[in-house]
Design an enzyme around this catalytic site. Structure first.
Site, PDB file in Angstrom:
ATOM      1  N   ARG A 131      92.794  12.057  45.728  1.00 57.47           N
ATOM      2  CA  ARG A 131      91.807  11.132  45.164  1.00 57.47           C
ATOM      3  C   ARG A 131      91.278  10.255  46.293  1.00 57.47           C
ATOM      4  NH1 ARG A 131      89.892  13.255  40.602  1.00 57.47           N
ATOM      5  NH2 ARG A 131      91.533  13.659  39.041  1.00 57.47           N
ATOM      6  N   ALA A 151      92.963  16.538  33.222  1.00 56.67           N
ATOM      7  CA  ALA A 151      92.012  15.593  32.647  1.00 56.67           C
ATOM      8  C   ALA A 151      90.605  15.950  33.090  1.00 56.67           C
ATOM      9  CB  ALA A 151      92.353  14.159  33.066  1.00 56.67           C
ATOM     10  N   GLU A 181      89.638  21.510  29.653  1.00 63.50           N
ATOM     11  CA  GLU A 181      90.168  20.982  30.903  1.00 63.50           C
ATOM     12  C   GLU A 181      91.549  21.569  31.216  1.00 63.50           C
ATOM     13  OE1 GLU A 181      88.715  19.334  33.150  1.00 63.50           O
ATOM     14  OE2 GLU A 181      86.872  18.798  32.084  1.00 63.50           O
ATOM     15  N   GLU A 211      92.016  23.472  34.742  1.00 60.80           N
ATOM     16  CA  GLU A 211      92.831  22.868  35.786  1.00 60.80           C
ATOM     17  C   GLU A 211      94.224  23.467  35.897  1.00 60.80           C
ATOM     18  OE1 GLU A 211      92.959  18.621  35.647  1.00 60.80           O
ATOM     19  OE2 GLU A 211      90.867  18.447  36.306  1.00 60.80           O
ATOM     20  N   GLU A 265      89.779  20.076  43.540  1.00 62.56           N
ATOM     21  CA  GLU A 265      90.546  20.868  42.571  1.00 62.56           C
ATOM     22  C   GLU A 265      91.120  22.134  43.192  1.00 62.56           C
ATOM     23  OE1 GLU A 265      88.181  21.625  39.149  1.00 62.56           O
ATOM     24  OE2 GLU A 265      88.404  19.593  38.345  1.00 62.56           O
TER      25      GLU A 265
END
Length: 228
Positions: free
Chosen positions: A77, A89, A106, A110, A158
């Site tokens: 992040r 998320a 999601e 993910e 990701e």
């Protein structure tokens, strides 16, 4: 001295519309905008101006397997310059998509997973002093795999996602010892630990209305006060 209404079914946050005097978009971003709104707390009160992030909202998923383990994803992040352990998320950025359907999407994108059983675990405002972002976290059980041919191609941050199954009690320890910082993961892990005490029997159905999400709010007429 106790909190007003504490211990009763009615105790909780409530919508409290105030007189909206004006709205201006001061920045248009790729994902969210920054708006400046002027309002008054009381009829005829002094004007107050607040700038905040206008956010589409998001959903998150705490995945629990049959061994009592939760799924955590490690992802970089940039604003905090850290790789965080999080739960799956994503944004509510598909027009007309049901909240739980967005959560399932999601989870597939993910973590390459599906789930047969869904419940609402916890609802949050992540930073109500500076953002309209509302987050609903689901508990997902009855886990299956997305077929290889149907899996989402992950890009950018990701693409670096790492997946780990962690015992729920170990995840709780990581939260309380300050080793997990993602607000969705922290809230979900602690809520799941409490919900486990009665076998998750008191959790809300996945289709429970979510009136706190901005898309569900009534339109506030400019210069008018709505009754709460």
């Amino acid at each position: 001295m106790g909190l007003p209404g504490a211990g009763s079914a009615a105790f909780g946050d409530e919508q409290s519309p105030r007189r909206l005097l004006g709205t201006t978009t001061v920045y248009e971003g790729r994902v969210w905008d920054v708006v400046s709104e002027q309002f008054s707390l009381t009829d005829g009160g002094e004007p107050i101006t607040r700038d905040f992030i206008q956010h589409p909202g998001a959903v998150a998923v705490l995945v629990l397997n049959d061994d009592g383990q939760v799924l955590l994803l490690r992802q970089y992040r940039h604003p905090v310059r850290m790789a965080l352990w999080e739960i799956p998320a994503g944004l509510l950025d598909e027009d007309g998509e049901e909240f739980v359907d967005a959560a399932a999407r999601e989870l597939a994108e993910e973590a390459d997973l599906t789930a047969r059983h869904w419940h609402v675990l916890v609802d949050l405002f992540l930073s109500p002093g500076s953002s309209s972002e509302a987050l609903r976290v689901y508990l997902a059980r009855g886990i299956g795999d997305v077929p290889e041919a149907d899996r989402h191609t992950r890009t950018h941050e990701e693409a670096e996602i790492e997946v780990q199954w962690v015992d729920l009690d170990a995840a709780v320890d990581a939260v309380l010892e300050g080793r997990i910082h993602s607000p969705s993961a922290v809230a979900a892990i602690l809520a799941a630990r409490v919900a486990r005490e009665n076998g998750y029997a008191d959790l809300r159905p996945a289709t429970t209305p979510w009136p706190e999400h901005p898309s569900q709010h009534a339109t506030w007429p400019r210069g008018a006060v709505l009754e709460g």
